[in-house]
Write a protein that holds these residues in place. Structure first.
Motif, PDB file in Angstrom:
ATOM      1  N   GLU A 149      36.225 -19.582   1.533  1.00  0.00           N
ATOM      2  CA  GLU A 149      35.526 -18.783   0.511  1.00  0.00           C
ATOM      3  C   GLU A 149      35.211 -17.384   1.049  1.00  0.00           C
ATOM      4  O   GLU A 149      35.386 -16.388   0.360  1.00  0.00           O
ATOM      5  CB  GLU A 149      34.233 -19.490   0.083  1.00  0.00           C
ATOM      6  CG  GLU A 149      34.476 -20.699  -0.785  1.00  0.00           C
ATOM      7  CD  GLU A 149      33.200 -21.494  -1.033  1.00  0.00           C
ATOM      8  OE1 GLU A 149      32.906 -21.780  -2.196  1.00  0.00           O
ATOM      9  OE2 GLU A 149      32.495 -21.831  -0.054  1.00  0.00           O
ATOM     10  N   ARG A 150      34.779 -17.340   2.292  1.00  0.00           N
ATOM     11  CA  ARG A 150      34.492 -16.029   2.896  1.00  0.00           C
ATOM     12  C   ARG A 150      35.781 -15.201   3.002  1.00  0.00           C
ATOM     13  O   ARG A 150      35.794 -13.998   2.792  1.00  0.00           O
ATOM     14  CB  ARG A 150      33.862 -16.199   4.282  1.00  0.00           C
ATOM     15  CG  ARG A 150      32.470 -16.797   4.225  1.00  0.00           C
ATOM     16  CD  ARG A 150      31.699 -16.530   5.502  1.00  0.00           C
ATOM     17  NE  ARG A 150      32.148 -17.278   6.634  1.00  0.00           N
ATOM     18  CZ  ARG A 150      31.616 -18.416   7.056  1.00  0.00           C
ATOM     19  NH1 ARG A 150      30.600 -18.951   6.405  1.00  0.00           N
ATOM     20  NH2 ARG A 150      32.091 -19.030   8.114  1.00  0.00           N
ATOM     21  N   GLU A 195      41.172  -7.637   6.817  1.00  0.00           N
ATOM     22  CA  GLU A 195      42.217  -8.611   6.476  1.00  0.00           C
ATOM     23  C   GLU A 195      42.417  -9.614   7.614  1.00  0.00           C
ATOM     24  O   GLU A 195      42.535 -10.819   7.395  1.00  0.00           O
ATOM     25  CB  GLU A 195      43.545  -7.873   6.247  1.00  0.00           C
ATOM     26  CG  GLU A 195      44.078  -8.055   4.871  1.00  0.00           C
ATOM     27  CD  GLU A 195      45.382  -7.299   4.627  1.00  0.00           C
ATOM     28  OE1 GLU A 195      46.138  -6.994   5.570  1.00  0.00           O
ATOM     29  OE2 GLU A 195      45.648  -7.025   3.451  1.00  0.00           O
ATOM     30  N   TYR A 196      42.441  -9.079   8.819  1.00  0.00           N
ATOM     31  CA  TYR A 196      42.656  -9.929   9.989  1.00  0.00           C
ATOM     32  C   TYR A 196      41.541 -10.978  10.113  1.00  0.00           C
ATOM     33  O   TYR A 196      41.811 -12.169  10.280  1.00  0.00           O
ATOM     34  CB  TYR A 196      42.715  -9.052  11.248  1.00  0.00           C
ATOM     35  CG  TYR A 196      42.837  -9.844  12.530  1.00  0.00           C
ATOM     36  CD1 TYR A 196      44.064 -10.384  12.933  1.00  0.00           C
ATOM     37  CD2 TYR A 196      41.728 -10.083  13.335  1.00  0.00           C
ATOM     38  CE1 TYR A 196      44.171 -11.125  14.105  1.00  0.00           C
ATOM     39  CE2 TYR A 196      41.836 -10.816  14.504  1.00  0.00           C
ATOM     40  CZ  TYR A 196      43.052 -11.327  14.886  1.00  0.00           C
ATOM     41  OH  TYR A 196      43.154 -12.073  16.042  1.00  0.00           O
ATOM     42  N   TYR A 197      40.281 -10.514   9.976  1.00  0.00           N
ATOM     43  CA  TYR A 197      39.179 -11.479  10.130  1.00  0.00           C
ATOM     44  C   TYR A 197      39.039 -12.392   8.916  1.00  0.00           C
ATOM     45  O   TYR A 197      38.565 -13.523   9.050  1.00  0.00           O
ATOM     46  CB  TYR A 197      37.865 -10.757  10.466  1.00  0.00           C
ATOM     47  CG  TYR A 197      37.904 -10.303  11.911  1.00  0.00           C
ATOM     48  CD1 TYR A 197      37.862 -11.235  12.943  1.00  0.00           C
ATOM     49  CD2 TYR A 197      38.075  -8.974  12.239  1.00  0.00           C
ATOM     50  CE1 TYR A 197      37.965 -10.841  14.264  1.00  0.00           C
ATOM     51  CE2 TYR A 197      38.189  -8.576  13.560  1.00  0.00           C
ATOM     52  CZ  TYR A 197      38.126  -9.519  14.560  1.00  0.00           C
ATOM     53  OH  TYR A 197      38.247  -9.132  15.877  1.00  0.00           O
ATOM     54  N   ALA A 198      39.471 -11.904   7.759  1.00  0.00           N
ATOM     55  CA  ALA A 198      39.518 -12.801   6.601  1.00  0.00           C
ATOM     56  C   ALA A 198      40.448 -13.962   6.939  1.00  0.00           C
ATOM     57  O   ALA A 198      40.138 -15.138   6.696  1.00  0.00           O
ATOM     58  CB  ALA A 198      40.022 -12.050   5.381  1.00  0.00           C
ATOM     59  N   GLY A 199      41.582 -13.621   7.539  1.00  0.00           N
ATOM     60  CA  GLY A 199      42.556 -14.649   7.925  1.00  0.00           C
ATOM     61  C   GLY A 199      41.986 -15.642   8.930  1.00  0.00           C
ATOM     62  O   GLY A 199      42.285 -16.833   8.870  1.00  0.00           O
ATOM     63  N   LEU A 200      41.155 -15.164   9.820  1.00  0.00           N
ATOM     64  CA  LEU A 200      40.584 -16.071  10.820  1.00  0.00           C
ATOM     65  C   LEU A 200      39.447 -16.925  10.248  1.00  0.00           C
ATOM     66  O   LEU A 200      39.186 -18.030  10.741  1.00  0.00           O
ATOM     67  CB  LEU A 200      40.027 -15.273  12.012  1.00  0.00           C
ATOM     68  CG  LEU A 200      41.022 -14.645  12.988  1.00  0.00           C
ATOM     69  CD1 LEU A 200      40.286 -14.113  14.214  1.00  0.00           C
ATOM     70  CD2 LEU A 200      42.083 -15.643  13.435  1.00  0.00           C
ATOM     71  N   GLY A 202      38.981 -18.768   7.757  1.00  0.00           N
ATOM     72  CA  GLY A 202      39.284 -20.128   7.319  1.00  0.00           C
ATOM     73  C   GLY A 202      39.670 -21.063   8.447  1.00  0.00           C
ATOM     74  O   GLY A 202      39.713 -22.292   8.245  1.00  0.00           O
ATOM     75  N   SER A 203      39.954 -20.523   9.597  1.00  0.00           N
ATOM     76  CA  SER A 203      40.409 -21.403  10.680  1.00  0.00           C
ATOM     77  C   SER A 203      39.392 -21.509  11.820  1.00  0.00           C
ATOM     78  O   SER A 203      39.688 -22.077  12.866  1.00  0.00           O
ATOM     79  CB  SER A 203      41.760 -20.911  11.233  1.00  0.00           C
ATOM     80  OG  SER A 203      41.575 -19.640  11.824  1.00  0.00           O
ATOM     81  N   GLY A 245      33.666  -6.908  10.250  1.00  0.00           N
ATOM     82  CA  GLY A 245      34.790  -7.845  10.048  1.00  0.00           C
ATOM     83  C   GLY A 245      34.540  -9.187  10.729  1.00  0.00           C
ATOM     84  O   GLY A 245      34.410 -10.226  10.068  1.00  0.00           O
ATOM     85  N   PRO A 246      34.426  -9.199  12.062  1.00  0.00           N
ATOM     86  CA  PRO A 246      34.186 -10.478  12.730  1.00  0.00           C
ATOM     87  C   PRO A 246      32.817 -11.068  12.401  1.00  0.00           C
ATOM     88  O   PRO A 246      32.671 -12.294  12.298  1.00  0.00           O
ATOM     89  CB  PRO A 246      34.285 -10.125  14.222  1.00  0.00           C
ATOM     90  CG  PRO A 246      34.122  -8.649  14.313  1.00  0.00           C
ATOM     91  CD  PRO A 246      34.609  -8.088  13.011  1.00  0.00           C
ATOM     92  N   ALA A 247      31.809 -10.200  12.199  1.00  0.00           N
ATOM     93  CA  ALA A 247      30.457 -10.713  11.920  1.00  0.00           C
ATOM     94  C   ALA A 247      30.460 -11.516  10.617  1.00  0.00           C
ATOM     95  O   ALA A 247      29.972 -12.653  10.573  1.00  0.00           O
ATOM     96  CB  ALA A 247      29.469  -9.555  11.831  1.00  0.00           C
ATOM     97  N   LEU A 248      31.025 -10.927   9.572  1.00  0.00           N
ATOM     98  CA  LEU A 248      31.009 -11.604   8.269  1.00  0.00           C
ATOM     99  C   LEU A 248      31.936 -12.817   8.269  1.00  0.00           C
ATOM    100  O   LEU A 248      31.620 -13.844   7.668  1.00  0.00           O
ATOM    101  CB  LEU A 248      31.398 -10.622   7.156  1.00  0.00           C
ATOM    102  CG  LEU A 248      30.236  -9.883   6.477  1.00  0.00           C
ATOM    103  CD1 LEU A 248      29.295  -9.209   7.443  1.00  0.00           C
ATOM    104  CD2 LEU A 248      30.738  -8.883   5.437  1.00  0.00           C
ATOM    105  N   ALA A 249      33.069 -12.702   8.953  1.00  0.00           N
ATOM    106  CA  ALA A 249      33.986 -13.852   9.003  1.00  0.00           C
ATOM    107  C   ALA A 249      33.286 -15.066   9.595  1.00  0.00           C
ATOM    108  O   ALA A 249      33.511 -16.210   9.171  1.00  0.00           O
ATOM    109  CB  ALA A 249      35.225 -13.494   9.825  1.00  0.00           C
ATOM    110  N   CYS A 250      32.428 -14.848  10.575  1.00  0.00           N
ATOM    111  CA  CYS A 250      31.724 -15.962  11.228  1.00  0.00           C
ATOM    112  C   CYS A 250      30.536 -16.461  10.410  1.00  0.00           C
ATOM    113  O   CYS A 250      29.882 -17.425  10.802  1.00  0.00           O
ATOM    114  CB  CYS A 250      31.228 -15.527  12.607  1.00  0.00           C
ATOM    115  SG  CYS A 250      32.543 -15.290  13.796  1.00  0.00           S
TER     116      CYS A 250
END
Ligand SMILES: NC(=O)c1ccc[n+]([C@@H]2O[C@H](COP(=O)([O-])OP(=O)(O)OC[C@H]3O[C@@H](n4cnc5c(N)ncnc54)[C@H](O)[C@@H]3O)[C@@H](O)[C@H]2O)c1
Ligand SMILES: C[N+](C)(C)CCCC=O
Length: 571
Positions: A149-150, A195-200, A202-203, A245-250
């Motif tokens: 979702e993120r 985009e890169y951190y969006a991709g991460l 989910g995983s 990017g990384p902050a929000l992805a996490c």
């Protein structure tokens, strides 16, 4: 030519569509967006771009002079010297706001002209606390969403940035002084980062570990909470993306404070996040200098601080973080070596040296400002570097063919000039540039321009070779052997970056392995794919931005131990 396109204002001006819930954000389909644009177009009074007519639209940043004469999408010859920033530059709970306790006003300059773009009130204790509380509330929603979702929301943010690339790059150029050519690259790196951190997102996962008797353990990668981002002025938008990017992805929330010299573009990022569908308050912006930064670092509800800036400020940040046992990422200054061996492809080596020194008027942390050249090719290399440096087109940063704009402000320009004066006093020779540049265009006469400078006859103990100048000043230093140059390259308190040019692949790897620097380049310099971690050794800081590595710095690991049998008590 600068084109004010519709996207500029329509970006976040969705008039209610950009509701603060992730669900609402996801529902922003292309169809609805187009419908909304048509509605806004129809609502606009004649001749005024709809975005300018809709004063409630949060994204309206620039009030252009004679706006009534502008039709939607109309191209202007140049906006340098014409822009005024009108809207509030704090962002809280999903909207631009005036700070609750706005104190001292900071003047914000347009480096190309020396004009004041706006005066920004510095956020005080009350506003900082409101921003942190806003982030805390949004964290509760965002951290409970799945990575996928993120991911979707962040991809949407990346898409909007891409769509509004020209407008954001223009804003960055006007506030920072760098050429529009470069600013576009910065914006591309920014959306690629999201985009890169969006991709991460989910995983992101923990691991499962088997234990005796069917018992097992697992780890969960959890967010930290409210993260603070504090930025420097050289890459305002990009730094905010590298942190958020990384902050929000996490699953974290963020309160970001840009440099008081470049407060403008990051608010646009905040609006874009809201439009993309993050919960209101997930990404907030406070404005101000050291005092506001201190309030953020000392706030008890802040879980982490990510700082980009100078070494002295980094030390202060670390002290404050230590008092609260808060993890920190420190992206600090540098004085990086670039080593040119005689077997290098000369054309590439010369191009590499220019890339290593003159991007963003030389105001780049990882610049390879100590250019070590093998003595055999010193004269040929130096001649070519000087020739190309003299050809760099300086001037109005919004013109397409400009490659060097204006330095950030007058005091900084004076400081850089001071380093050059001192270099000459210490025996260095100015091979080209170093003097002030006054463009012919009268509107640029108060801008902060200088000619890029190459210094010869440099020695390792000169100030210009030891200290970070943060301006367009390259120092050339001859060397004779590999062993000698590695030792000299490492003889610095800094350790951010380093580079090697050679055709000998073994030598290249051997030398970079020996360099005490976090970001090394072989046969190139200052390229920054977001997939690659970036950060320093020694006084250049620690922690990493970009790449998978950054996830470590925005998350914490929880271990869960699961007993499948009976408790074997020793009591
Ligand atoms: N390593 C990197 O990734 C990187 C990137 C860009 C810039 N830099 C470095 O940044 C420096 C130039 O940037 P600058 O002049 O903005 O640096 P700076 O240290 O003066 O300021 C950086 C930020 O810290 C804030 N600040 C200042 N004092 C503070 C305090 N006591 N507490 C909290 N916040 C405080 C400023 O307002 C600003 O937002 C150079 O040394 C450059 O090398 C490093
Ligand atoms: C994008 N560059 C050129 C690698 C710069 C990174 C940020 C340092 O100031």
């Amino acid at each position: 030519m600068l084109t004010m396109s519709l996207n500029w204002a329509l970006g976040s001006g969705t008039g209610g569509l950009a509701a603060g819930t992730p669900r609402a954000g996801r529902a922003l389909t292309v169809k609805r967006r187009l419908r909304e644009r048509r509605r806004l177009r129809a609502a606009a009074p004649d001749g005024i771009p709809p975005m300018l007519a809709q004063s409630r639209l949060p994204s309206l940043l620039f009030l252009l002079p004679r706006l009534r004469s502008l039709a939607p999408g109309l191209a202007m010859s140049s906006a340098t010297g014409t822009v005024t920033v009108q809207q509030p530059l704090n962002y809280r709970a999903g909207a631009r706001v005036q700070p609750a306790d706005g104190g001292q006003l900071e003047e914000v300059f347009e480096p190309a002209t020396g004009r004041v773009l706006c005066k920004v009130p510095c956020s005080g204790e009350k506003e900082v606390d409101l921003a942190v509380q806003s982030a805390k509330a949004a964290f509760k929603i965002w951290s409970q969403m799945s990575g996928m979702e993120r991911c979707r929301v962040m991809l949407e943010a990346a898409r909007i940035i891409r769509e509004q690339r020209e407008e954001i790059a223009t804003m960055e150029t006007i506030n920072n002084g760098k050429s529009i050519f470069e600013a576009r690259v910065d914006i591309d790196i920014s959306w690629q980062c999201l985009e890169y951190y969006a991709g991460l997102a989910g995983s992101l996962a923990g691991e499962h570990i088997q234990l005796p008797g069917g018992s097992f353990g697992y780890t969960r990668r959890e967010p930290l909470g409210v993260c603070v981002g504090i930025g420097a002025w050289n890459y305002p938008f990009q730094i905010a993306c590298w942190k958020s990017g990384p902050a929000l992805a996490c699953g974290n929330a963020m309160v970001f404070k840009p440099s008081p010299f470049t407060p403008i573009s990051v608010v646009r990022l905040a609006e874009i996040f809201t439009e993309a569908g993050v919960p209101k308050g997930l990404f907030n912006v406070v404005q101000g200098g050291a005092a506001t930064g201190q309030l953020l670092c000392q706030h008890p509800d802040v879980a982490k601080i990510s700082f980009t800036g100078s070494v002295p400020t980094g030390m202060k940040i670390m002290e404050m973080a230590a008092k609260g046992i808060k993890p920190v990422t420190l992206e600090l200054g540098g004085k990086s070596p670039l080593i040119i061996f005689s077997d290098a492809d000369l054309e590439n080596a010369v191009k590499g040296a220019l890339m290593a020194n003159f991007l963003t008027q030389g105001e780049v942390c990882c610049n390879g400002t100590r250019v070590f050249v093998e003595r055999k090719i010193l004269d040929t290399f130096t001649k070519e570097v000087v020739k190309r440096t003299q050809k760099i087109k300086i001037g109005d940063p919004l013109l397409e063919d400009t490659r060097m704009g204006a330095l950030i402000n007058r005091p900084h320009l004076n400081r850089v000039q001071g380093f050059i004066k001192q270099a000459k006093e210490q025996g260095a020779v100015v091979l080209c540039g170093g003097d002030l540049y006054v463009p012919d265009d009268p509107k640029l006469k108060n801008g902060y321009y200088m000619r890029p400078c190459v210094l010869g006859n440099c020695k390792d103990d000169m100030t210009c070779v030891k200290e970070e100048i943060f301006g367009p000043v390259m120092a050339i230093l001859p060397f004779d052997t590999e062993e000698e140059v590695v030792e000299r390259a490492n003889a610095t308190k800094f350790g951010l970056a380093g580079g090697v040019f050679t055709r000998d692949i073994q030598k290249a790897h051997r030398v970079v392995a020996a360099l005490k620097a976090g970001m090394c380049f072989i046969n190139n310099y200052n390229v920054s794919p977001v997939e690659l971690p970036f950060g320093g050794y020694k006084s250049s800081g620690f922690g990493r931005e970009n790449g998978r590595a950054a996830i470590e710095y925005y998350s914490q690991l929880k271990t869960v131990c699961v007993e499948m049998g009976d408790v074997e008590s020793v009591f």
